[in-house]
Motif scaffolding. Structure first.
Motif, PDB file in Angstrom:
ATOM      1  N   ASP A 108       0.861  -1.181   0.000  1.00 60.99           N
ATOM      2  CA  ASP A 108       0.000   0.000   0.000  1.00 60.99           C
ATOM      3  C   ASP A 108       0.900   1.236   0.000  1.00 60.99           C
ATOM      4  O   ASP A 108       1.497   1.578   1.013  1.00 60.99           O
ATOM      5  N   LYS A 109       1.001   1.886  -1.149  1.00 57.25           N
ATOM      6  CA  LYS A 109       1.904   3.041  -1.283  1.00 57.25           C
ATOM      7  C   LYS A 109       1.448   4.239  -0.457  1.00 57.25           C
ATOM      8  O   LYS A 109       2.193   5.182  -0.270  1.00 57.25           O
ATOM      9  N   MET A 110       0.241   4.189   0.067  1.00 60.53           N
ATOM     10  CA  MET A 110      -0.246   5.252   0.950  1.00 60.53           C
ATOM     11  C   MET A 110       0.162   4.989   2.403  1.00 60.53           C
ATOM     12  O   MET A 110      -0.074   5.802   3.275  1.00 60.53           O
ATOM     13  N   ASN A 111       0.790   3.831   2.644  1.00 55.86           N
ATOM     14  CA  ASN A 111       1.250   3.462   3.978  1.00 55.86           C
ATOM     15  C   ASN A 111       2.780   3.507   3.969  1.00 55.86           C
ATOM     16  O   ASN A 111       3.432   2.558   3.535  1.00 55.86           O
ATOM     17  N   PRO A 112       3.374   4.611   4.432  1.00 56.49           N
ATOM     18  CA  PRO A 112       4.836   4.751   4.349  1.00 56.49           C
ATOM     19  C   PRO A 112       5.610   3.631   5.049  1.00 56.49           C
ATOM     20  O   PRO A 112       6.639   3.186   4.541  1.00 56.49           O
ATOM     21  N   ALA A 113       5.131   3.176   6.199  1.00 58.34           N
ATOM     22  CA  ALA A 113       5.859   2.120   6.927  1.00 58.34           C
ATOM     23  C   ALA A 113       5.864   0.826   6.116  1.00 58.34           C
ATOM     24  O   ALA A 113       6.896   0.154   6.012  1.00 58.34           O
ATOM     25  N   GLU A 114       4.736   0.459   5.556  1.00 53.33           N
ATOM     26  CA  GLU A 114       4.648  -0.765   4.748  1.00 53.33           C
ATOM     27  C   GLU A 114       5.518  -0.655   3.502  1.00 53.33           C
ATOM     28  O   GLU A 114       6.236  -1.585   3.141  1.00 53.33           O
TER      29      GLU A 114
END
Length: 135
Positions: A108-114
């Motif tokens: 998920d590119k909207m989730n920086p940690a992931e």
């Protein structure tokens, strides 16, 4: 004068001996640790640890990540895993890279940690393949 080196994985101590120099894959780039080095702690990226006796590389290990702590007298490498480069398989490295590419693509590119974790795994897998090909 030498550097007292210890390489440790979660399972066990891999190596404990004195070396003239150790080169580590620090997150900021390769870093050589010699006797009398200023103390510090760095994060490791996937890459090759090289041990030196004089100008000669005596051993090489692949680490996918971890930390290194160093003082003027010693260097301790705490790695997630440690594999002698001679034991790396190109096929395994290619499969690891394919999995990491898939994981990164699905992140998920909207989730920086992931995204960051997936990118670190991808970079480590690329380093593993480069190390396997160089062996």
């Amino acid at each position: 004068m030498k550097v007292a080196l210890e390489i440790v994985s979660p399972e066990r101590r891999i190596l404990s001996r004195e070396v003239d120099m150790v080169v580590i894959p620090a997150a900021e780039g390769e870093m050589g640790i010699l006797p009398n080095h200023a103390p510090g702690i760095v994060q490791l990226r996937g890459g090759t640890v090289r041990l030196y006796e004089g100008p000669r590389v005596t051993d090489t290990f692949f680490v996918p990540g971890g930390f290194a702590e160093y003082t003027p007298e010693r260097c301790t490498i705490l790695a997630n895993a440690v594999v002698p480069v001679a034991q790396l398989s190109r096929e395994t490295a290619q499969a690891t890279l394919a999995q990491a590419q898939s994981t990164y693509a699905a992140a998920d590119k909207m989730n920086p940690a992931e995204t960051e974790l997936a990118m670190e795994a991808l970079q480590s897998a690329e380093a593993m393949l480069a190390s396997a090909q160089a062996a």
